[in-house]
Write an enzyme that holds these catalytic residues in place. Structure first.
Site, PDB file in Angstrom:
ATOM      1  N   ARG A  34       0.801  -1.224   0.000  1.00  0.00           N
ATOM      2  CA  ARG A  34       0.000   0.000   0.000  1.00  0.00           C
ATOM      3  C   ARG A  34       0.836   1.277   0.000  1.00  0.00           C
ATOM      4  O   ARG A  34       0.665   2.133  -0.862  1.00  0.00           O
ATOM      5  CB  ARG A  34      -0.921   0.022   1.237  1.00  0.00           C
ATOM      6  CG  ARG A  34      -1.912  -1.104   1.334  1.00  0.00           C
ATOM      7  CD  ARG A  34      -3.020  -0.969   0.295  1.00  0.00           C
ATOM      8  NE  ARG A  34      -3.958   0.094   0.615  1.00  0.00           N
ATOM      9  CZ  ARG A  34      -5.022  -0.025   1.414  1.00  0.00           C
ATOM     10  NH1 ARG A  34      -5.262  -1.176   2.007  1.00  0.00           N
ATOM     11  NH2 ARG A  34      -5.831   0.989   1.622  1.00  0.00           N
ATOM     12  N   HIS A  80      -7.151  -3.616  -8.175  1.00  0.00           N
ATOM     13  CA  HIS A  80      -7.011  -2.978  -6.859  1.00  0.00           C
ATOM     14  C   HIS A  80      -8.368  -2.961  -6.142  1.00  0.00           C
ATOM     15  O   HIS A  80      -9.118  -1.978  -6.242  1.00  0.00           O
ATOM     16  CB  HIS A  80      -6.488  -1.546  -7.041  1.00  0.00           C
ATOM     17  CG  HIS A  80      -5.886  -0.958  -5.801  1.00  0.00           C
ATOM     18  ND1 HIS A  80      -4.689  -1.380  -5.269  1.00  0.00           N
ATOM     19  CD2 HIS A  80      -6.324   0.021  -4.978  1.00  0.00           C
ATOM     20  CE1 HIS A  80      -4.402  -0.668  -4.199  1.00  0.00           C
ATOM     21  NE2 HIS A  80      -5.392   0.187  -3.989  1.00  0.00           N
ATOM     22  N   TYR A 124     -16.887  13.527 -14.125  1.00  0.00           N
ATOM     23  CA  TYR A 124     -16.735  14.715 -14.959  1.00  0.00           C
ATOM     24  C   TYR A 124     -15.358  14.811 -15.609  1.00  0.00           C
ATOM     25  O   TYR A 124     -15.201  15.495 -16.612  1.00  0.00           O
ATOM     26  CB  TYR A 124     -16.965  15.985 -14.140  1.00  0.00           C
ATOM     27  CG  TYR A 124     -18.349  16.056 -13.523  1.00  0.00           C
ATOM     28  CD1 TYR A 124     -19.488  16.049 -14.309  1.00  0.00           C
ATOM     29  CD2 TYR A 124     -18.500  16.129 -12.148  1.00  0.00           C
ATOM     30  CE1 TYR A 124     -20.752  16.108 -13.746  1.00  0.00           C
ATOM     31  CE2 TYR A 124     -19.756  16.196 -11.564  1.00  0.00           C
ATOM     32  CZ  TYR A 124     -20.885  16.179 -12.369  1.00  0.00           C
ATOM     33  OH  TYR A 124     -22.125  16.245 -11.810  1.00  0.00           O
TER      34      TYR A 124
END
Length: 875
Positions: A34, A80, A124
């Site tokens: 991580r 992931h 967006y």
């Protein structure tokens, strides 16, 4: 209903051991999977998986953009499984040019700003790979790195990317794991690549040579790095820190107003919060002198304008901004990354060498892959060559076979010297097999051929025969035949080159350096962050204006500083103003003028000296008494202050301190003798039991020394008559006194050597080489005598006779010029400031004029000469 049977088995375990094991598993998961980047490609797992997912989607830099929601969804679903909430911020950061020195993702839409504005929602925004990411992913399909199954075993993902870019150092990384953290700053790609090339060619290159190429980090936001020591320490050990400073310039806004303009800020500083912090400091009056703060940033670049008030000292305010805002920040380098599955702190050279080792492995594996593919292609092309040389019989065999499988088997037999039975015009015919010329054709062995005729047999493999059967008719033209032969030659040249790379370390290094040079040319750019000399920690001195101060000390030991601008000019005979309010039994005894940044050497009656900076003295209003000096320096019992000496540099080699005692002893010591302060003070002069130090002056070895006694006697002699002595020495006799007389004042006067050169035609400044008359004519200074009852007069110093030390003289006081101002203070604390030119000149034996109207029991306590004002100050 039948009872359900619980078949589970409960086993007792040690909870401490289980907690330890579980926590270690969790910690290693965070560290490896991580938070920390791999030293080879410089990527954390989530970053690597985002790039791989975008590569799967075909989002090359020359292709169209795709919605970030699609990219995050594919990354989460395929690689992931930690949710889009953590994937999208990682994607955004790789597209931000103020966080990444070389962004890996080309974003379209709102991806946040240096003001801390958040990015738009992933539905967006759109993105594709940046060109540099294609070099990080280059050769991924050529078996250059290992692949492992993904989280649900449905596909494979790369353990690391091939990366031609030294991404860990170029873009840096930051992350907090369990019990450890990494904080690697970004660097200039051109510099890191040059260092890597040098280490490929000369692996034993020392760090000092690498530092000439890579002087330090290079931030996307530019600004300055102050100092190199912390950088060098980090490059050597893996840990170090340095100071970042905003790039600020002082611009003139008008005749008497200036602006501070900030165009670059330290790395990862929020510009909006920085401006808010400055406004807060102005509002709370922690920083004064700022009229307005404006953000004039645009697409052309950053521009923060800090407008100052009229007449403010811009450098002083800038120092305050560095001290109290993020315009100056520290960066703590921790070069921690994953090496062979373990977290390790590395220096700069080991990090670059591990990247080089990665490239060596990638290039070797890529070369093996390309060699295998080239040999496979050569095998097919040789089959084409054999078929074209026996084209007529090949066509006969194919046409005479009943099916593709039969044609395949017949061709195999034909080219292994076996007879073949084919059908022509409805009749069965036997076609004799052909023997291939081993000198003409170069074959790769095939298992099926070796099984029939041994390892030395020649023939076509089934792969070659399949390729022949799929050969299109138009490839049988002469032009196509020539193309096949050219391709075969080209493939054989490539095979030779690839084999040479694998067999020669030198050739392998040439390939690596060649690719690094291509990266250098494609992405190299100029350094943005300028590295300057170390900036000392901002001290209180840097935040205080170096203005002229009046220092006063009362008889009871109260000290203060007050700006000389507080006192207005008055004509002689004026009433003055309250300058130091004291108790009825106290009175002002000493007065001194110095700038705020000067050192103050405090000489005491017992011959000891203490240190203070002028700005360390309490600043008080004109009518207040100040602070007890015992709270600032540790005076000994029955010790009182007798002299103050101001000096800007205690290490100056050509400066001396000249001292005089009550009994007429004088001593000269180099200023450097007083450059090591102690809180308890040090000995300046050794005194007899009943003697006291009454004065000390800073000289340059070219002064005339003036001593005056209580009974009106004075002596003027050369400073050179007193040799330099150590601090513990007792001095020599300076003035011969009557039995009840004692020295009350001492002064040092500078001869005018220009007058001596002009009038006496002598250019030397050595007082020993000049006659008394030479020196006397150059003493243009006026001496001001102030009597206890407020009378005073000015007398030309030239009227005093020059003698040798130890002699007797006449009258004494302070040296002044026509432009001097004189500050006089009484025992009751009244102060008046008088122009020296308002006091008439008089002979040595006259009484003089009234300088100050005194009350009945008041008398003059002390007087001092202010430094001359320059023309600008007078305006």
């Amino acid at each position: 209903m039948a009872d359900e049977t619980n078949t589970s088995i409960l086993l007792p375990i040690d909870i401490e051991a289980e907690m330890r094991k579980s926590y270690l598993d969790y910690a290693m998961s965070v560290i490896i999977a991580r938070a920390l980047p791999d030293v080879r490609d410089g990527l954390k797992p989530v970053q690597r998986r985002i790039l791989v997912a975008m590569n799967d989607l075909g989002l090359a830099s020359n292709r169209g953009y795709r919605k970030c929601a699609k990219i995050c969804g594919d990354t989460s679903g395929n690689y992931h499984p930690h949710g889009e909430a953590v994937i999208y911020p990682a994607l955004v950061r790789q597209a931000q040019d103020f966080n990444m020195r070389y962004p890996l993702i080309d974003g379209q839409g709102n991806f946040g700003s240096v003001d801390g504005d958040p990015p738009a929602a992933m539905r967006y925004t759109e993105a594709r790979l940046a060109k540099i990411s294609e070099d990080i992913l280059a050769d991924l399909e050529k078996e250059t790195v290992d692949f492992i199954p993904n989280f649900d075993q449905t596909r494979e993902e790369p353990v690391v990317l091939p990366s031609r870019i030294p991404n860990l150092l170029v873009n840096g990384a930051s992350g907090i794991a369990v019990g450890m953290a990494t904080n690697i700053p970004p660097h200039n790609l051109r510099e890191i690549v040059d260092a890597a090339i040098l280490l490929v060619e000369k692996p034993e290159t020392p760090l000092r040579e690498i530092l000439k190429i890579v002087p330090g980090p290079d931030f996307p936001t530019g600004a300055y790095i102050a100092g190199r020591e912390g950088i060098e320490a980090a490059y050597r050990t893996g840990r170090g820190s340095f100071t970042m400073r905003a790039k600020a310039a002082i611009e003139a806004a008008s005749k008497d107003r200036e602006n501070i303009v900030v165009t670059e800020i330290p790395y990862q500083v929020n510009k909006s919060r920085l401006i808010e912090r400055i406004a807060e400091l102005v509002q709370t009056k922690k920083i004064e002198g700022i009229a307005d703060v404006r953000d004039e940033s645009s697409r052309e670049g950053m521009r923060i304008v800090i407008e100052l008030k009229r007449g403010e000292e811009s450098q002083l305010i800038l120092n305050n901004l560095f001290k109290f805002t993020q315009m100056q920040e520290s960066f703590h380098m921790i070069l921690l990354s994953i090496v062979a599955g373990q977290p390790r702190e590395l220096g700069l050279i080991p990090m670059i060498k591990l990247f080089i080792e990665h490239r060596v492995e990638v290039v070797r594996r890529r070369t093996l892959f390309e060699l295998r593919k080239a040999e496979e292609r050569e095998h097919i092309l040789v089959g084409y060559q054999v078929a074209l040389d026996h084209l007529d019989n090949v066509i006969r065999v194919i046409r005479g076979s009943a099916s593709r499988a039969e044609a395949k088997e017949n061709l195999f037999k034909y080219f292994t010297e076996q007879d073949v039975t084919i059908t022509e015009n409805g009749k069965s015919r036997k076609l004799e097999g052909v023997k291939l010329d081993g000198r003409k054709y170069r074959f790769l062995g095939a298992p099926e051929i070796e099984a029939i005729a041994g390892s030395n047999a020649l023939g076509l493999s089934y792969a070659q025969i399949d390729a022949i059967l799929e050969l299109q008719l138009h490839r049988l033209t002469q032009l196509s035949i020539d193309d096949i032969l050219k391709e075969l030659k080209s493939i054989r040249d490539l095979i030779a080159e690839l084999r040479e790379i694998l067999s020669s370390d030198k050739k392998l290094k040439q390939v690596i350096t060649g690719e690094l040079k291509e990266v250098h040319k494609a992405y190299g750019d100029d350094r943005r962050t300028q590295i300057v000399d170390k900036v000392d920690e901002i001290k209180l001195e840097d935040l205080i204006a170096d203005t002229e101060m009046l220092i006063t000390v009362s008889h009871a030991g109260y000290i203060k500083r007050t700006s000389t601008d507080t006192y207005r000019h008055q004509s002689r005979g004026g009433k003055g103003r309250i300058g130091a309010k004291t108790k009825e039994e106290d009175f002002v005894e000493h007065m001194f003028v110095a700038t705020a940044h000067s050192y103050i050497l405090i000489f005491t009656s017992k011959g000891r000296v203490y240190w203070l900076k002028v700005y360390e003295l309490p600043e008080a209003a004109a009518a207040t008494r100040g602070k007890a000096i015992n709270s600032l320096v540790k005076l000994q019992e029955d010790e009182k202050l007798t002299a103050l000496v101001a000096a800007t540099d205690l290490e100056a080699a050509d400066k001396f301190v000249f001292m005089a005692t009550k009994n007429g002893t004088v001593k000269k010591s180099a200023l450097v003798e007083f450059s090591n302060p102690r809180s308890t003070g040090i000995i300046a002069i050794s005194l007899d039991a009943k003697d006291e130090l009454i004065g000390a002056k800073l000289t340059d070895g070219k002064q005339m020394i003036f001593l005056a006694s209580h009974e009106g006697q004075a002596i003027l002699f050369r400073e050179t008559e007193v040799r330099g002595m150590g601090r513990n020495a007792g001095g020599v006799n300076g003035m011969d006194l009557d039995k009840e007389d004692y020295v009350v004042s001492m002064d040092a006067v500078q001869p005018d050597f220009e007058i001596i050169a002009k009038e006496r035609k002598k250019t030397t400044q050595n007082l020993e080489e000049l006659e008394n008359e030479d020196i006397k004519d150059s003493l243009t200074t006026l001496m001001l005598t102030v009597a206890e009852k407020g009378y005073g007069k000015r007398t030309a110093l030239a009227e005093y006779r020059i003698t040798s030390r130890g002699g007797k003289g006449v009258v004494a006081t302070l040296q002044v010029t026509e432009e001097s101002d004189v500050m006089i203070i009484t025992e009751h604390g009244k102060v008046i400031r008088v122009h020296a030119n308002e006091i008439r000149e008089a002979g040595r034996s006259t009484q003089g004029v009234r300088l100050l109207k005194l009350d009945g029991d008041d008398s003059v306590a002390a007087s001092a000469v202010l430094q001359e004002e320059d023309e600008e100050e007078k305006k």
